[in-house]
Design a protein around this motif. Structure first.
Motif, PDB file in Angstrom:
ATOM      1  N   ASP A 598      -4.705 119.742 -77.317  1.00 53.60           N
ATOM      2  CA  ASP A 598      -3.546 120.403 -77.619  1.00 53.60           C
ATOM      3  C   ASP A 598      -3.738 121.518 -78.775  1.00 53.60           C
ATOM      4  OD1 ASP A 598      -3.935 119.075 -79.903  1.00 53.60           O
ATOM      5  OD2 ASP A 598      -1.760 118.198 -80.226  1.00 53.60           O
ATOM      6  N   GLN A 599      -4.853 121.741 -79.151  1.00 47.62           N
ATOM      7  CA  GLN A 599      -5.124 123.069 -80.071  1.00 47.62           C
ATOM      8  C   GLN A 599      -5.436 124.289 -79.375  1.00 47.62           C
ATOM      9  OE1 GLN A 599      -4.054 122.436 -83.149  1.00 47.62           O
ATOM     10  NE2 GLN A 599      -3.579 120.375 -82.302  1.00 47.62           N
ATOM     11  N   GLN A 600      -6.069 124.214 -78.361  1.00 50.06           N
ATOM     12  CA  GLN A 600      -6.729 125.272 -77.493  1.00 50.06           C
ATOM     13  C   GLN A 600      -5.712 125.606 -76.537  1.00 50.06           C
ATOM     14  OE1 GLN A 600      -9.604 126.799 -78.739  1.00 50.06           O
ATOM     15  NE2 GLN A 600      -9.672 125.461 -80.351  1.00 50.06           N
ATOM     16  N   PRO A 601      -5.513 126.872 -76.560  1.00 48.75           N
ATOM     17  CA  PRO A 601      -4.923 127.716 -75.312  1.00 48.75           C
ATOM     18  C   PRO A 601      -5.582 127.562 -73.709  1.00 48.75           C
ATOM     19  CG  PRO A 601      -5.789 129.299 -76.551  1.00 48.75           C
ATOM     20  CD  PRO A 601      -6.227 128.324 -77.223  1.00 48.75           C
ATOM     21  N   GLY A 602      -4.942 127.373 -72.660  1.00 53.46           N
ATOM     22  CA  GLY A 602      -5.742 127.260 -71.576  1.00 53.46           C
ATOM     23  C   GLY A 602      -5.881 125.957 -70.979  1.00 53.46           C
TER      24      GLY A 602
END
Length: 841
Positions: A598-602
């Motif tokens: 849930d910390q990285q986009p995509g």
């Protein structure tokens, strides 16, 4: 509910005991059941524990599906929700008692309204020494733009709420006044809807007062505020998506039939407030305000906020728009006014307060300061001036402060603090962990202006907690909520907000009054739904292959799939450079993160979170069933990214893909073909076109003549396996695969099918201003569709060379450039067409 055999008068709530020193809502001082509770027990006599438990579970599910959960302030649902838990038992109040409460609250609402009129007008309370000038002029909520002369009879307080609690002797107290933009009425209504599912027969037998008359009074007052009467355009101005009460605001807008808007949806033109819609600017007559006053106009008010509607204050003063509650109405909800309210009531109404407030001492008065310092351990210290949104944090900080430090803080600036008597709230039973427990209750009651007086909701929002810590700081405080039943003396009249059969009703279809922001959010909702679907199918394809028993050498399509994931930013590019076999452990570790992180986009989690968030912003324009499907995608129930196993990845992807399929099917089959649907579907079609073009380009780049396993994977990702096999059996070749995925308009997943629908949607979008002789978006959509239709696909494959002159490569290049350009043209024309919300003098 094993502890609950049946409701009986002898042992109605086994395990529950009265709290010493607290008024018991159910048991009287002799240990018997209070009279109005006997009606409930008698009506529930035939209800078994199993029936009761089953109905309560259904009601809880209803609340979850209808979104009575609050995102963290100023964040999106990725940070978790606070569940709204409805207790199995209602709070019951006798009719004669509620009449007394209602009368007292009507008086208090009138009094606070008169106080506001005076303080923003002649200020006789100050000149008559009823209020010290410091109380008003030091108040951060008192600003000169609110003070412009207004008609003496004009009401400023349209909505009012009071936080109530009982004293140990059963007398109701006002713990706090809520005058800025009271929230919670929608939650109370949702509680009633849910409890009606639990105990419909009991509600009827107990003759519980309905809540609909209160909301009818809301409608009457909004009509009364407008110069156009029943034809008035009423806007509910939200605090913005992601705020604590946004979902309640969406529910109320839907229930009352008003348009939900944010500040960015509104603009001032020639001192008139307008709503930005697809058809242009639509005049607004009444604004139901939920943001704080100082956040409403960055031009006029002393605020650092970058949002609001520039020029709103001037439009309000000129009478072009009515605002409820009026700007500056939060002034009198500060605790400091409770110290002076008895005197103010005598001065303005000529009568004593009908309901006492919690005894309050303003430390700016020397005698009160001495009393507070002498009794500091027995009083609750609060900031004298309440700033909505900050009060909870400030009050908690003071309550946790060391007494010596608190004393020094008060002495440093006595006028900045008040101290109040600590409230011992009444006790009630709550159902938790299969038994009844002791708990303490606080109520929020609601009033709305109605003719010359106020209508009080025959019910309230009840919050309960197992401790006596203050619940008045926030609507979200507490552990459970209860439905509040006010019992009538006779049969209850059926009341509805629906129009009666004799009303004239104009036929309407379509319409272009959709707010531009809502159109934009529907568009991006469609794009994120398809993005999540394609990503899910790609990840599933890779996961399925990694969990098979075959050696990686027997999976020649795996490098292609990994490259596609890498180009989408879902795994590291290095995985597709080195030997696959050597990289297997790292790839298997990376896949859970690509889904659950849930910390990285995509990642899948972030994409689905954005999808749910966008859905919440148009909740008022979405059907209940559609919203329930989306709520099932709640990422809070997903495993975390630390999981090292691929099985949770596969399980979650399968579940999500089913939910996305249900969403797509519901949009296609059940959503009315309004402009909301058109923009949603346009977003879906554009995103799918981009995904098809991008993925096929990657496959061509990787291998100009892909192996049949890679072609099978392509068909799998774009749902073409069964169609292809029905036509060509098991022989998989590049030409037929590309024909099915690119040019076959009978295939609803082909590029041609998407582009044809894009062209149709674009042609049906509303015109902005004067009719365009040349519409750029139409030219772009038609151009790429015609190029695809006229391409000789088979000749481009013999042989297929990755060069610009090749028709297939040329098509993919055009798609890569044209589709984002088409998206940008649509965005600039329809989402931002109304121009900036600047003030025109």
């Amino acid at each position: 509910m094993s502890a609950l055999k049946q409701f009986t008068q002898q042992a109605p709530f086994p395990g529950y005991t009265s709290a010493p020193g607290s008024y018991d809502e159910i048991i009287d001082t002799r240990g018997g059941l209070r009279p109005h509770w006997k009606r409930f027990i008698e009506s529930s006599a035939g209800l078994t524990a199993e029936d009761f438990g089953r109905r309560w579970s259904q009601a809880q599910r209803l609340l979850r599906e209808n979104s009575l959960a609050h995102p963290e302030p100023a964040t999106r649902p990725t940070h978790g929700d606070h569940p709204w838990t409805l207790d199995a038992l209602p709070l019951m109040i006798a009719n004669d008692e509620w009449k007394t409460v209602s009368s007292a609250l009507q008086q208090r609402a009138r009094l606070l309204d008169l106080t506001l009129r005076d303080l923003y007008g002649p200020q006789r309370l100050l000149t008559g020494n009823i209020l010290p000038p410091e109380v008003v002029f030091r108040h951060p909520g008192f600003q000169l733009p609110y003070c412009e002369a207004r008609p003496a009879e004009e009401r400023l307080l349209h909505f009012y709420a009071a936080d109530l609690a009982r004293s140990p002797d059963g007398i109701w107290w006002v713990v706090a006044d809520r005058c800025e933009a009271p929230s919670g009425a929608g939650f109370a209504l949702q509680n009633r809807i849910a409890s009606s599912r639990i105990l419909p027969d009991v509600i009827h037998a107990c003759q519980v007062e309905r809540l609909a008359p209160f909301f009818l009074a809301v409608r009457r007052q909004m009509t009364r505020l407008s110069q156009r009467g029943a034809d008035a355009r009423v806007i509910l101005l939200s605090q913005a998506a992601g705020s604590d009460n946004y979902l309640e605001e969406a529910f109320l807008a839907r229930y009352l039939g008003y348009t939900l808007a944010e500040a960015g949806d509104l603009a001032i033109r020639d001192q008139r407030l307008h709503l930005k819609t697809l058809g242009g600017l639509s005049p607004v007559d009444v604004l139901i305000r939920r943001p704080n006053s100082e956040e409403c106009d960055p031009l006029e008010l002393s605020t650092t906020a970058s949002f609001g509607v520039a020029g709103l204050v001037q439009s309000w003063h000129s009478g072009q728009v009515a605002i409820a509650n009026s700007l500056g109405s939060g002034l009198v909800e500060s605790p400091i006014f409770m110290a002076f309210l008895p005197q103010i009531c005598l001065a303005l109404l000529g009568e004593p307060l009908a309901m006492p407030g919690v005894e309050t001492f303003w430390c700016g008065d020397p005698n009160s300061l001495k009393h507070v310092l002498d009794q500091l351990d027995q009083l609750s210290v609060k900031p004298a001036y309440r700033r909505r949104g900050l009060a909870q944090t400030q009050a908690r900080r003071l309550s946790e402060m060391d007494p010596d430090r608190l004393r020094k803080l008060i002495l440093r600036d006595p006028a900045a603090f008040v101290a109040q008597e600590r409230v011992v709230r009444s006790s009630v039973p709550v159902w938790a962990n299969s038994q009844f427990h002791q708990s303490f209750i606080a109520l929020r009651s609601f009033a709305v202006a109605d003719d010359d007086d106020y209508t009080i909701m025959p019910g309230a929002l009840s919050r309960v907690s197992s401790s006596l810590t203050p619940l008045d700081r926030s609507l979200l405080a507490g552990e459970h909520s209860k439905d509040t039943w006010v019992l009538a003396d006779g049969p209850v009249t059926q009341v509805t907000l629906l129009r009666t059969a004799g009303d004239d009703l104009k036929l309407r279809r379509g319409g272009v009054d959709l707010p531009s922001r809502a159109a934009e959010h529907f568009y991006w909702l469609g794009r994120h739904a398809v993005r999540a679907e394609i990503s899910g199918k790609l990840l599933r394809a890779v996961t399925l292959r990694l969990t098979r028993e075959e050696d990686t050498d027997e999976l020649p399509e795996l490098p292609v799939l990994l490259r596609i994931l890498a180009e989408r930013g879902q795994i590291e590019p290095g995985f597709v450079v080195d030997a696959i076999k050597d990289q297997l452990p790292a790839i298997e570790n990376a896949l859970p993160a690509a889904v659950f992180d849930d910390q990285q986009p995509g990642t899948m989690r972030s994409t689905v979170s954005e999808l749910v968030f966008l859905s919440s912003t148009v909740r008022d324009l979405m059907s209940i069933d559609t919203w329930r499907i989306i709520r099932q995608m709640n990422v809070d129930s997903w495993p975390d990214s630390e999981s090292q196993s691929l099985l949770p990845v596969l399980d979650q992807l399968e579940t999500l893909l089913l939910q996305l399929a249900a969403f797509g099917g519901h949009v296609s089959e059940s959503m009315t073909r309004t402009h909301a649907w058109r923009f949603l579907d346009l977003g879906r079609r554009l995103e799918r076109s981009m995904q098809i073009s991008s993925i096929i380009r990657t496959v061509v780049e990787q291998d100009q003549q892909p192996n049949y396993q890679a072609l099978e994977a392509l068909l799998e990702i774009f749902d073409g396996v069964m169609t292809y096999r029905s036509r060509y059996h098991t022989r998989v070749e590049w030409g037929p695969v590309l024909d099915l995925l690119l040019q076959d308009e009978s295939n609803p997943r082909s590029l041609a099918y998407q582009l044809a629908l894009c062209a149709t949607h674009v042609s049906d979008l509303p015109s902005i201003g004067q009719e365009d002789t040349h519409r750029t978006e139409q030219s772009l959509a038609d151009g790429i569709l015609n190029h695809l239709r006229n391409m000789d696909l088979l000749s481009s494959l013999q042989p297929l060379k990755y060069e610009a002159s090749n028709p297939l490569i040329n098509l993919l290049t055009i798609a890569e450039v044209t589709l984002p350009e088409l998206s940008n043209v649509i965005s600039h024309k329809y989402f931002f067409h109304a121009g900036p919300t600047q003030h025109r003098l």
